[in-house]
Design an enzyme around this catalytic site. Sequence first.
Site, PDB file in Angstrom:
ATOM      1  N   ASP A 100       0.855  -1.181   0.000  1.00  0.00           N
ATOM      2  CA  ASP A 100       0.000   0.000   0.000  1.00  0.00           C
ATOM      3  C   ASP A 100       0.898   1.240   0.000  1.00  0.00           C
ATOM      4  OD1 ASP A 100      -3.032   0.798   0.462  1.00  0.00           O
ATOM      5  OD2 ASP A 100      -1.915   1.944   1.962  1.00  0.00           O
ATOM      6  N   TYR A 231      -2.045  10.707   2.290  1.00  0.00           N
ATOM      7  CA  TYR A 231      -2.847  11.111   1.130  1.00  0.00           C
ATOM      8  C   TYR A 231      -2.683  12.607   0.873  1.00  0.00           C
ATOM      9  CZ  TYR A 231      -5.164   6.584   1.684  1.00  0.00           C
ATOM     10  OH  TYR A 231      -5.426   5.245   1.787  1.00  0.00           O
ATOM     11  N   HIS A 295      -6.967  -6.822  -1.066  1.00  0.00           N
ATOM     12  CA  HIS A 295      -5.893  -5.867  -0.816  1.00  0.00           C
ATOM     13  C   HIS A 295      -4.901  -6.340   0.233  1.00  0.00           C
ATOM     14  CE1 HIS A 295      -4.031  -1.940  -0.911  1.00  0.00           C
ATOM     15  NE2 HIS A 295      -4.194  -1.780   0.398  1.00  0.00           N
TER      16      HIS A 295
END
Length: 316
Positions: A100, A231, A295
């Site tokens: 990730d 982010y 994921h």
Amino acid sequence: MAVRRRMVNAIDGRFHVLEQGEGPAVLFCHGFPDTAETWRSQMQAVAEAGYRAVALDMRGYGLSYAPTDPDLYTSLHIVGDLVGVLDALSIDTAVIVGHDWGADHAQRAALMRPDRFRALVSLSIPYTPRGEIDHWRALREQGLGDTYYAFDLMKQGAEARFAEAARSIPSILYWLSASPDPAQRWDPTNPSRHMLRPTPVTVPSWADPAYVRHSVETFQRTGFRGGLNYYRALPRTFELMPAYKDAVIRQPSLYIWGAADGLCQLFHPQTPGLADLRKTQPNLVGQVRLENVGHWVQHEAASSVNKALTSFLAKL
């Protein structure tokens, strides 16, 4: 084989580190929302294969340094953390493994410091060089500005939506995995299939209850601001790295991904050809596509990931 835990002084602050085994170093970098504990199965496998497994709580997570300013979460800062941890542990070079956001920053580490990171394994996120525009702007220009999940996570106050960790952590683990029916799984471009929906289970069948409990307790204590800052920092990273435009990663590399992962289905709906992947990673030795895996590949398919990882290490 015992796991050693300690705090170390890196360049900017103190970081929580797990170690297991002895030998050439393998450094593990986790993503959102996670901690070093996510790598316990891989650390055990790597240690048993004759390596020194090292995993850290990344900046903003767990017991590690956690500034509040999003501008302090760029790739330059994160790579500095990784180098600082190696220095603190007297490690000259390491194979770096990331999942990730951890994969994204592991890739930047390999790019920026090939002297310190001799090989790379990326889980769930393929390497994409810096281009003409930053990733968020590119998604907006594709018409995803109102639907792509990350834009919601970057909004001011988004932390409050995650704050109840006993609810949010199980939801994220479940919906991003291959456990739900395909029509119900998390879709990064469909807000109605978001990651924080109520989950029918407290602990997914593939997850270690102790790992889930640790994650819940950790985020109840720390909150989610550090993780969400990754982010928010991406445009700033783009601004700071023009020298790396179109740069390729030349170390031996491996890519592992789950065929049921919503992110992978968005960014490469089909199995990407090695020729295409090798345009940006010319020494990519291969990729591993894991069927019926979402994921959380390091948990959902731990034995397959461990086998691929130790095989890759043995051939370096």
